[in-house]
Scaffold this active site. Structure first.
Site, PDB file in Angstrom:
ATOM      1  N   GLY A   1      -6.753 -24.291 135.115  1.00  0.00           N
ATOM      2  CA  GLY A   1      -6.398 -25.759 135.582  1.00  0.00           C
ATOM      3  C   GLY A   1      -5.646 -25.232 136.747  1.00  0.00           C
ATOM      4  O   GLY A   1      -4.491 -25.604 136.353  1.00  0.00           O
ATOM      5  N   THR A   2      -4.833 -24.597 137.570  1.00  0.00           N
ATOM      6  CA  THR A   2      -3.737 -24.168 138.435  1.00  0.00           C
ATOM      7  C   THR A   2      -3.879 -24.774 139.822  1.00  0.00           C
ATOM      8  O   THR A   2      -4.972 -24.948 140.318  1.00  0.00           O
ATOM      9  CB  THR A   2      -3.760 -22.631 138.529  1.00  0.00           C
ATOM     10  OG1 THR A   2      -3.633 -22.104 137.221  1.00  0.00           O
ATOM     11  CG2 THR A   2      -2.657 -22.126 139.424  1.00  0.00           C
ATOM     12  N   VAL A   3      -2.743 -25.052 140.482  1.00  0.00           N
ATOM     13  CA  VAL A   3      -2.755 -25.498 141.874  1.00  0.00           C
ATOM     14  C   VAL A   3      -1.923 -24.530 142.698  1.00  0.00           C
ATOM     15  O   VAL A   3      -0.837 -24.109 142.304  1.00  0.00           O
ATOM     16  CB  VAL A   3      -2.210 -26.937 142.038  1.00  0.00           C
ATOM     17  CG1 VAL A   3      -3.165 -27.941 141.406  1.00  0.00           C
ATOM     18  CG2 VAL A   3      -0.805 -27.097 141.457  1.00  0.00           C
TER      19      VAL A   3
ATOM     20  N   SER B   1       1.032 -24.610 137.338  1.00  0.00           N
ATOM     21  CA  SER B   1      -0.166 -24.720 136.510  1.00  0.00           C
ATOM     22  C   SER B   1       0.143 -25.193 135.106  1.00  0.00           C
ATOM     23  O   SER B   1       1.188 -24.894 134.542  1.00  0.00           O
ATOM     24  CB  SER B   1      -0.828 -23.342 136.427  1.00  0.00           C
ATOM     25  OG  SER B   1      -1.890 -23.319 135.507  1.00  0.00           O
TER      26      SER B   1
ATOM     27  N   MET C   1      -6.105 -19.898 143.214  1.00  0.00           N
ATOM     28  CA  MET C   1      -5.956 -20.300 141.812  1.00  0.00           C
ATOM     29  C   MET C   1      -7.156 -19.850 140.997  1.00  0.00           C
ATOM     30  O   MET C   1      -8.201 -19.496 141.530  1.00  0.00           O
ATOM     31  CB  MET C   1      -5.769 -21.806 141.716  1.00  0.00           C
ATOM     32  CG  MET C   1      -6.860 -22.594 142.409  1.00  0.00           C
ATOM     33  SD  MET C   1      -6.398 -24.312 142.752  1.00  0.00           S
ATOM     34  CE  MET C   1      -5.378 -24.129 144.182  1.00  0.00           C
TER      35      MET C   1
END
Length: 526
Positions: free
Chosen positions: A345-347, A364, A427
């Protein structure tokens, strides 16, 4: 550096401005730009973008995320580790010898992102903390249009997460994932953001929100408590680095995996990649093998620093890395075991301002929506970082009360001759250090521009001899790699499994902002 026009097919072009924000979601980039225009600095912009991303890209992060950051204050680089610790009740026995679950409340370690927003603002920010929440609260209350990547990933995660505590009410209010372009609202999250803004984060760790989180955990039979939240503290840390062909890549020290990138670059420094054609089988082979060697050591030895069996410096020891490099056979792929280092999922987003401050930040929820748990009435979506622990007794990363798990999210930063050059990050779980290496090699060995380095086809090591390659890689090169024993595999989500990069590079009195077509990215500036 060579021309900044990308040599690969791309829908993006780099931008130039005195102030730049680059994130994986266009609305979040504009939230950061808005606070810069309001008199904020790069840290204000990074925090505002990070807060906005919890709303407009909830598939990757949330209020209950962890966060890591690197900040160049104009003179020096400082790191922030805002990863959370295990609840005090967590032991291998608590999990009955079974692996820690990947979803649900018993995968949730204490989230650090909210404390990080407050810590970064307090130490470096210019604007009032509450001002950084304006755009995020607006989008949560009034609604925001779902962007293409968010829509695709949201729908793909529903089968696994439907039914997790609080998930359906927050993210499936109509019984389905929202469609691309559909307006979506998160009113409960807006209220929580207001509480966090007004209390400078205190409500999340010691107030109303902490009480609601711990009560929901107890209702679901979890060990997560108010005291676990109240005891949370982030750590300001000294970054670690390695000089590679004149570009010094900086990473945060463990419990994260940034050391993978530094170790791999240390191994690659013993090979003349410039003599190998870019995107050739030789160049890709040696990068793959170096990264496999680095991962083998990091998975064995890296954990929360107090639990590590060997000093960090041993993994970066020059003689040790030279010996590891000697294990690479240019004719065949290998499945390496860990070595024996000497004792002792991470930004993702980047921001830079006209005064010389630069930020590299990543936050994240881990596996997409993380644990899948959303605390009712709050919109707080919680990470599942506890799943990063081992339950194998004697291993450095074995779960223990108050311990930080092995972490995948890593921001990167590059200096040259002691001066800030670029904020860099990508990411995608284990793809992150692989991406840092591939981007660095392309810029250092092949003089590619940041945009070319981002646009170029990537590989991703999976396990053993398995490697995934993006479709743009030449078929003839793929055949040569297969002949050496590499086993190409196809990842389930296509391009999204190869991460999403953002780079901001200093160019004299302005910055270059580059972003990635693999997601809904935007580099914006003025």
């Amino acid at each position: 550096m060579a021309t900044h026009t990308s040599v690969y097919s791309s829908l993006h072009r780099p931008i130039y401005a005195r102030n730049v924000v680059s994130t994986s979601q266009s609305l979040a980039s504009q939230a950061g730009l808005a606070v810069l225009r309001a008199g904020g600095n790069a840290v204000d912009a990074a925090v505002a973008s990070a807060i906005a991303l919890t709303v407009v890209e909830p598939i990757s992060n949330g209020i209950g995320s962890d966060l890591f950051a690197l900040v160049w204050d104009g003179k020096a680089l400082q790191g922030l580790n805002a990863s959370g610790r295990a609840p005090m009740a967590w032991t291998p026995e608590y999990f009955g010898g079974h692996p820690i679950p990947e979803r649900g409340w018993n995968s949730v370690s204490v989230p650090g992102a909210v404390a990080a927003w407050a810590d970064l603002s307090k130490r470096y920010g210019k604007l009032p903390f509450s001002r950084l929440f304006d755009d995020a609260i607006h989008y949560a209350e009034e609604g925001f249009p779902i962007s293409p990547f968010v829509a695709q990933r949201w729908a793909s995660q529903i089968p696994e997460l439907r039914g997790q505590p609080g998930f359906n009410a927050a993210f499936l209010p109509q019984g389905r994932a929202p469609a691309e372009g559909e307006i979506f609202r998160l009113p409960d999250q807006a209220r929580s953001l207001r509480l966090i803004a007004d209390s400078e984060g205190e409500s999340f760790y010691r107030g109303e929100l902490a009480q609601r989180m711990s009560a929901h955990a107890a209702e679901n039979g979890a060990a997560f408590t108010e005291s676990d939240l109240a005891s949370h503290q982030n750590d300001w840390v000294q970054p670690i680095s390695h000089d590679y062909r004149g570009l010094r890549l900086h990473e945060l020290p463990p419990n994260g995996q940034g050391i993978v990138a530094l170790t791999a670059l240390g191994i690659l420094s013993h090979f003349d990649l410039r003599a190998m054609e870019v995107d050739s089988a030789d160049s890709l082979h040696v990068q793959i093998e170096a990264l496999k060697l680095a991962f083998a050591d990091v998975y064995r030895y890296v954990a929360d620093p107090p639990a590590m069996e060997i000093p960090l410096e041993a993994l970066l020891d020059a003689d040790y890395l030279k010996a590891r490099a000697a294990l690479i056979d240019m004719r065949r792929a290998q499945d390496f075991g860990h070595g024996a280092p000497p004792g002792g999922g991470t930004v993702y987003l980047a921001a830079a301002d006209a005064q010389g401050m630069m930020v590299s930040l990543i936050q994240s929820n881990y596996m997409g929506f993380g644990s899948g748990v959303v605390v009712p009435g709050t919109g707080i979506s919680l990470q599942n970082r506890g799943a990063g622990f081992s339950v194998q007794a004697g291993r450095p990363n074995c779960v223990a009360p108050g311990k930080r798990p092995f972490h995948t999210i890593i921001p990167g930063f590059v200096t040259r001759n002691g001066e800030a050059l670029m904020s860099l990050g990508l990411m995608g779980a284990s793809m992150q250090p692989q991406g840092h290496v591939q981007l660095t090699v392309r810029m250092a060995d092949y003089d590619q521009s940041p945009q070319s380095a981002i646009d170029a086809p990537r590989f991703r090591i999976v396990e053993g001899l398995q490697v995934s390659f993006e479709p743009a890689l030449a078929a003839s090169t793929l055949e040569q790699l297969k002949a050496r024993g590499h086993v190409p595999v196809t990842l389930t989500d296509g391009y999204t499994d190869f991460g999403c990069a953002q780079i901001i590079q200093r160019e004299g009195s302005v910055y270059l902002g580059a972003c990635d077509l693999r997601r809904d990215s935007l580099a914006a500036g003025y």
